[in-house]
Design a protein around this motif. Structure first.
Motif, PDB file in Angstrom:
ATOM      1  N   PRO B 148       0.828  -1.227   0.000  1.00  0.00           N
ATOM      2  CA  PRO B 148       0.000   0.000   0.000  1.00  0.00           C
ATOM      3  C   PRO B 148       0.854   1.266   0.000  1.00  0.00           C
ATOM      4  CG  PRO B 148      -0.823  -1.584   1.611  1.00  0.00           C
ATOM      5  CD  PRO B 148       0.469  -2.143   1.081  1.00  0.00           C
ATOM      6  N   GLU B 149       1.979   1.243   0.747  1.00  0.00           N
ATOM      7  CA  GLU B 149       2.850   2.427   0.785  1.00  0.00           C
ATOM      8  C   GLU B 149       3.434   2.709  -0.595  1.00  0.00           C
ATOM      9  OE1 GLU B 149       3.541  -0.379   2.835  1.00  0.00           O
ATOM     10  OE2 GLU B 149       2.097   0.420   4.267  1.00  0.00           O
ATOM     11  N   ALA B 150       3.829   1.648  -1.300  1.00  0.00           N
ATOM     12  CA  ALA B 150       4.403   1.834  -2.638  1.00  0.00           C
ATOM     13  C   ALA B 150       3.359   2.407  -3.592  1.00  0.00           C
ATOM     14  CB  ALA B 150       4.946   0.511  -3.171  1.00  0.00           C
ATOM     15  N   ARG B 151       2.140   1.909  -3.486  1.00  0.00           N
ATOM     16  CA  ARG B 151       1.062   2.451  -4.336  1.00  0.00           C
ATOM     17  C   ARG B 151       0.904   3.948  -4.118  1.00  0.00           C
ATOM     18  NH1 ARG B 151      -2.006  -1.420  -6.742  1.00  0.00           N
ATOM     19  NH2 ARG B 151      -1.728  -3.476  -5.828  1.00  0.00           N
ATOM     20  N   LYS B 152       0.964   4.321  -2.850  1.00  0.00           N
ATOM     21  CA  LYS B 152       0.785   5.729  -2.498  1.00  0.00           C
ATOM     22  C   LYS B 152       1.937   6.562  -3.084  1.00  0.00           C
ATOM     23  CE  LYS B 152      -0.180   8.520   1.618  1.00  0.00           C
ATOM     24  NZ  LYS B 152       1.033   8.935   2.325  1.00  0.00           N
ATOM     25  N   ARG B 153       3.160   6.074  -2.864  1.00  0.00           N
ATOM     26  CA  ARG B 153       4.337   6.789  -3.386  1.00  0.00           C
ATOM     27  C   ARG B 153       4.244   6.983  -4.899  1.00  0.00           C
ATOM     28  NH1 ARG B 153       7.629   3.289  -0.500  1.00  0.00           N
ATOM     29  NH2 ARG B 153       8.261   2.187  -2.388  1.00  0.00           N
ATOM     30  N   ILE B 154       3.866   5.899  -5.579  1.00  0.00           N
ATOM     31  CA  ILE B 154       3.812   5.954  -7.043  1.00  0.00           C
ATOM     32  C   ILE B 154       2.721   6.924  -7.489  1.00  0.00           C
ATOM     33  CG2 ILE B 154       3.208   4.592  -9.081  1.00  0.00           C
ATOM     34  CD1 ILE B 154       4.708   2.232  -7.648  1.00  0.00           C
ATOM     35  N   ALA B 155       1.581   6.867  -6.816  1.00  0.00           N
ATOM     36  CA  ALA B 155       0.470   7.764  -7.178  1.00  0.00           C
ATOM     37  C   ALA B 155       0.880   9.221  -6.985  1.00  0.00           C
ATOM     38  CB  ALA B 155      -0.760   7.432  -6.330  1.00  0.00           C
ATOM     39  N   GLU B 156       1.594   9.479  -5.905  1.00  0.00           N
ATOM     40  CA  GLU B 156       2.033  10.863  -5.646  1.00  0.00           C
ATOM     41  C   GLU B 156       3.018  11.328  -6.717  1.00  0.00           C
ATOM     42  OE1 GLU B 156       1.567  10.698  -0.772  1.00  0.00           O
ATOM     43  OE2 GLU B 156       3.574  10.705  -1.670  1.00  0.00           O
ATOM     44  N   ARG B 157       3.959  10.465  -7.040  1.00  0.00           N
ATOM     45  CA  ARG B 157       4.951  10.863  -8.050  1.00  0.00           C
ATOM     46  C   ARG B 157       4.275  11.092  -9.402  1.00  0.00           C
ATOM     47  NH1 ARG B 157      10.916   9.863  -8.781  1.00  0.00           N
ATOM     48  NH2 ARG B 157      10.952   8.552  -6.942  1.00  0.00           N
ATOM     49  N   ARG B 158       3.346  10.227  -9.736  1.00  0.00           N
ATOM     50  CA  ARG B 158       2.616  10.383 -10.997  1.00  0.00           C
ATOM     51  C   ARG B 158       1.848  11.699 -11.040  1.00  0.00           C
ATOM     52  NH1 ARG B 158      -0.624   4.860 -12.325  1.00  0.00           N
ATOM     53  NH2 ARG B 158       1.071   3.693 -13.246  1.00  0.00           N
ATOM     54  N   ALA B 159       1.198  11.999  -9.919  1.00  0.00           N
ATOM     55  CA  ALA B 159       0.395  13.228  -9.869  1.00  0.00           C
ATOM     56  C   ALA B 159       1.290  14.452 -10.042  1.00  0.00           C
ATOM     57  CB  ALA B 159      -0.360  13.290  -8.541  1.00  0.00           C
ATOM     58  N   THR B 255      19.556   3.851  -6.579  1.00  0.00           N
ATOM     59  CA  THR B 255      18.786   5.081  -6.376  1.00  0.00           C
ATOM     60  C   THR B 255      17.299   4.699  -6.377  1.00  0.00           C
ATOM     61  OG1 THR B 255      18.364   5.604  -8.680  1.00  0.00           O
ATOM     62  CG2 THR B 255      20.507   6.267  -7.788  1.00  0.00           C
ATOM     63  N   ASP B 256      16.425   5.668  -6.153  1.00  0.00           N
ATOM     64  CA  ASP B 256      14.996   5.353  -6.213  1.00  0.00           C
ATOM     65  C   ASP B 256      14.437   5.552  -7.619  1.00  0.00           C
ATOM     66  OD1 ASP B 256      15.073   8.052  -6.351  1.00  0.00           O
ATOM     67  OD2 ASP B 256      13.540   8.415  -4.829  1.00  0.00           O
ATOM     68  N   LEU B 257      15.308   5.730  -8.607  1.00  0.00           N
ATOM     69  CA  LEU B 257      14.839   5.886  -9.985  1.00  0.00           C
ATOM     70  C   LEU B 257      15.209   4.707 -10.877  1.00  0.00           C
ATOM     71  CD1 LEU B 257      15.634   9.647 -10.626  1.00  0.00           C
ATOM     72  CD2 LEU B 257      13.400   8.604 -10.245  1.00  0.00           C
ATOM     73  N   SER B 258      16.202   3.938 -10.463  1.00  0.00           N
ATOM     74  CA  SER B 258      16.662   2.851 -11.305  1.00  0.00           C
ATOM     75  C   SER B 258      17.148   1.700 -10.424  1.00  0.00           C
ATOM     76  CB  SER B 258      17.813   3.341 -12.186  1.00  0.00           C
ATOM     77  OG  SER B 258      18.253   2.323 -13.049  1.00  0.00           O
ATOM     78  N   PRO B 259      16.888   0.458 -10.834  1.00  0.00           N
ATOM     79  CA  PRO B 259      16.184   0.051 -12.041  1.00  0.00           C
ATOM     80  C   PRO B 259      14.660   0.100 -11.893  1.00  0.00           C
ATOM     81  CG  PRO B 259      16.927  -1.890 -10.868  1.00  0.00           C
ATOM     82  CD  PRO B 259      17.443  -0.697 -10.101  1.00  0.00           C
ATOM     83  N   PHE B 260      14.150   0.166 -10.687  1.00  0.00           N
ATOM     84  CA  PHE B 260      12.699   0.178 -10.488  1.00  0.00           C
ATOM     85  C   PHE B 260      12.310   1.473  -9.809  1.00  0.00           C
ATOM     86  CE2 PHE B 260      14.086  -4.223 -10.453  1.00  0.00           C
ATOM     87  CZ  PHE B 260      13.345  -4.708 -11.503  1.00  0.00           C
ATOM     88  N   GLU B 261      11.599   2.309 -10.560  1.00  0.00           N
ATOM     89  CA  GLU B 261      11.252   3.614 -10.033  1.00  0.00           C
ATOM     90  C   GLU B 261      10.430   3.458  -8.760  1.00  0.00           C
ATOM     91  OE1 GLU B 261       9.477   6.041 -12.959  1.00  0.00           O
ATOM     92  OE2 GLU B 261       9.438   7.801 -11.686  1.00  0.00           O
ATOM     93  N   ASP B 262      10.791   4.218  -7.772  1.00  0.00           N
ATOM     94  CA  ASP B 262      10.112   4.256  -6.483  1.00  0.00           C
ATOM     95  C   ASP B 262      10.426   3.081  -5.572  1.00  0.00           C
ATOM     96  OD1 ASP B 262       8.426   6.700  -6.192  1.00  0.00           O
ATOM     97  OD2 ASP B 262       7.750   6.017  -8.138  1.00  0.00           O
ATOM     98  N   ALA B 263      11.248   2.163  -6.038  1.00  0.00           N
ATOM     99  CA  ALA B 263      11.704   1.098  -5.146  1.00  0.00           C
ATOM    100  C   ALA B 263      12.946   1.631  -4.431  1.00  0.00           C
ATOM    101  CB  ALA B 263      12.021  -0.160  -5.943  1.00  0.00           C
ATOM    102  N   GLN B 264      12.838   1.855  -3.160  1.00  0.00           N
ATOM    103  CA  GLN B 264      13.872   2.598  -2.435  1.00  0.00           C
ATOM    104  C   GLN B 264      15.088   1.755  -2.075  1.00  0.00           C
ATOM    105  OE1 GLN B 264      12.960   5.961  -1.596  1.00  0.00           O
ATOM    106  NE2 GLN B 264      11.213   5.486  -2.885  1.00  0.00           N
ATOM    107  N   ASN B 265      14.856   0.506  -1.770  1.00  0.00           N
ATOM    108  CA  ASN B 265      15.939  -0.328  -1.240  1.00  0.00           C
ATOM    109  C   ASN B 265      15.958  -1.706  -1.888  1.00  0.00           C
ATOM    110  OD1 ASN B 265      17.263   1.323   0.895  1.00  0.00           O
ATOM    111  ND2 ASN B 265      15.160   1.437   1.642  1.00  0.00           N
ATOM    112  N   ALA B 290       9.518  -2.834   1.060  1.00  0.00           N
ATOM    113  CA  ALA B 290       8.740  -1.600   1.038  1.00  0.00           C
ATOM    114  C   ALA B 290       8.057  -1.386  -0.314  1.00  0.00           C
ATOM    115  CB  ALA B 290       9.640  -0.405   1.356  1.00  0.00           C
ATOM    116  N   MET B 291       8.414  -2.226  -1.279  1.00  0.00           N
ATOM    117  CA  MET B 291       7.874  -2.066  -2.637  1.00  0.00           C
ATOM    118  C   MET B 291       6.891  -3.178  -2.989  1.00  0.00           C
ATOM    119  SD  MET B 291       8.186  -0.059  -5.273  1.00  0.00           S
ATOM    120  CE  MET B 291       7.820  -0.064  -7.027  1.00  0.00           C
ATOM    121  N   TRP B 292       7.349  -4.426  -2.804  1.00  0.00           N
ATOM    122  CA  TRP B 292       6.518  -5.572  -3.188  1.00  0.00           C
ATOM    123  C   TRP B 292       6.190  -6.404  -1.963  1.00  0.00           C
ATOM    124  CZ3 TRP B 292      11.082  -4.684  -6.253  1.00  0.00           C
ATOM    125  CH2 TRP B 292      10.807  -4.096  -7.490  1.00  0.00           C
TER     126      TRP B 292
END
Lengths: 130, 341
Positions: B148-159, B255-265, B290-292
């Protein structure tokens, strides 16, 4: 980047650049002319060609094509598309109205497709169509 | 969808198809079989005694990352089914070569060069065939759900990104900016074209160079720990070791941009095993709690190709980035003029 489309998860996305943002779908064109030079460059190669306009004036166009790496791997060389070669390009003009276009189809004047202009013939091992 | 996304979809889930005429005769990579059947072949050694994985390789494949819905529950094709997939791939390429790209003139999808005319159609390159229906292994064959946290992060970045996609170069995808490509990973994944890599070994090191987009991961195998977690790199920090003949690579510090955007660790474990002179079995596991909701794993064969890696100096003619932004400015001017009328 939006980059999260299609499958909803953070998938790796192939998006080099947005061709539809660069070129205008409402400006299709067909150009016939001669090759000035071919920039064998990445991420995309560019063919410079001279095209005569309706008044007989020669105008240079730049045509965006694909990465040249695999053409080289298949036996194509810079000599396969030499200056002076007559080519026909069908594509779309740049949105800013400049003499740049994406080459949807690039053929030699005799109708051969670019890929089939291989000088040495395609190598056997790589699995391409003959 | 544009041809680019058409290809993308082929690689990452929408359907399976495609294959070169000649590859049909090469039949199926024995990779999976060889590993499950135990070791029948011992790879040669480098001068310092490492299993020798050196050479030029490709992971070009029709196998999508995620299993298509219509193949749910089916992890492998039979030999006959795979032969049909190969045939379909060949027919698709033949049709493309004869009739051009299957896109409608005057549409945004049509505004692209024909991959096949530049030898870039995946069917025009050697293929690492295998019987899997998806690179991701297991009964589901798909990436696990996001937390759920990852969904939120992704939605925020998209917005935040929405409506600003063409504001400036920093708004464009990292691939379009020639910074990094997600096929480099890790995990190493196939890409639409030039899906090639080279492995070079020296005492205490393995280097993996991916042709797209020119990156080399240098992996020490001397037992050193990861660098400080405060240091983040586009392709992470990789350390390796040998388990028998298998090279095991552990990568963190992305980083949080590569290889999977928004995957922090993200933590990636890769296993490379030479299973015959021309095949490496490539296996990987990706985790980031924190992502999957759970880790996910994949495997695909990597097959040897002749020749060399060609330079892919991505920025040498990256007029596209400039042209794209200029196109956006022209479109804005036109819209402003229209609004003023």
């Amino acid at each position: 980047m939006a980059g999260l489309g299609l499958l909803g998860a953070a998938l790796p996305v192939w998006a080099h650049h947005a061709f539809a943002a660069e070129f205008d779908q409402n400006k299709p064109l067909k150009l016939k002319g001669t090759v000035v030079k071919w920039e064998v460059t990445n991420p995309h190669s560019w063919i410079h060609m001279n095209v005569k306009d309706d008044d007989g004036k020669v105008v240079e166009w730049m045509i965006e094509g694909g990465s040249p790496n695999n053409l080289y791997r298949l036996g194509f060389t810079k000599d396969s598309l030499p200056p002076g070669a007559e080519i026909v390009v069908e594509g779309y003009q740049a949105k800013d109205g400049s003499t740049r276009a994406v080459g949807k189809n690039v053929t030699f004047a005799d109708g051969r497709k670019l890929f089939l202009g291989l000088q040495n013939g395609p190598p056997e091992a790589q699995g391409e169509k003959k | 969808m544009s041809y680019r996304y058409f290809v993308f979809a082929a690689a990452f889930g929408a359907f399976v198809a495609f294959g070169p005429a000649r590859a049909a005769g090469q039949a199926i990579s024995p990779a999976v079989k060889a590993v499950t059947a135990g070791k029948a072949w011992t790879p040669p050694r480098t001068s310092d005694g490492q299993p020798d994985l050196q050479g030029v390789w490709t992971n070009n494949t029709v196998t999508p990352l995620q299993r298509p819905k219509e193949l749910a529950g089916k992890e492998f094709y039979s030999e006959e089914e795979l032969a049909a997939v190969v045939k379909k791939e060949r027919q698709r390429l033949d049709l493309n070569l004869d009739e051009g790209r299957p896109t409608e003139p005057g549409t945004a999808d049509d505004v692209h060069y024909d991959f096949s005319q530049f030898g870039l159609d995946r069917g025009q390159a050697k293929m690492a065939w295998n019987r899997r229906t998806s690179i991701i292994v297991g009964p589901e064959g798909t990436m696990p759900p996001l937390t759920p946290e990852a969904r939120k992060r992704i939605a925020e970045r998209r917005a935040q990104a929405k409506g600003h996609e063409f504001d400036g170069p920093e708004n464009r995808p990292i691939g379009a900016r020639c910074i990094a490509r997600t096929n480099v990973g890790p995990p190493l994944l196939p890409t639409a074209y030039n899906s090639n890599l080279q492995i070079v070994q020296g005492a205490g090191y393995v280097a993996i160079e991916t042709e797209m987009i020119h990156d080399t991961r240098i992996i020490p195998t001397d037992g050193r720990p990861h660098i400080s977690s405060n240091i983040r790199q586009w392709y992470g920090d990789s350390v390796g070791h040998w388990e028998g003949d298998t090279l095991v690579i552990d990568t963190t510090n992305f980083t949080d941009l590569s290889p999977f955007e928004d995957a922090q660790n993200v933590h990636v474990i890769e296993r490379l095993t030479a299973v015959d002179p021309d095949t490496i079995l490539y296996q990987f596991t990706v985790e980031d709690p924190a992502m999957w909701t759970k880790p996910w794993s994949g495997e695909l064969p990597i097959t040897r190709i002749q020749g060399q890696i060609y330079e892919y100096a991505c920025h040498e003619a990256n007029y596209g980035l400039v042209n794209t932004l200029r196109g956006a400015r022209v479109a804005e001017e036109q819209a402003a003029k229209k609004a003023a009328k």
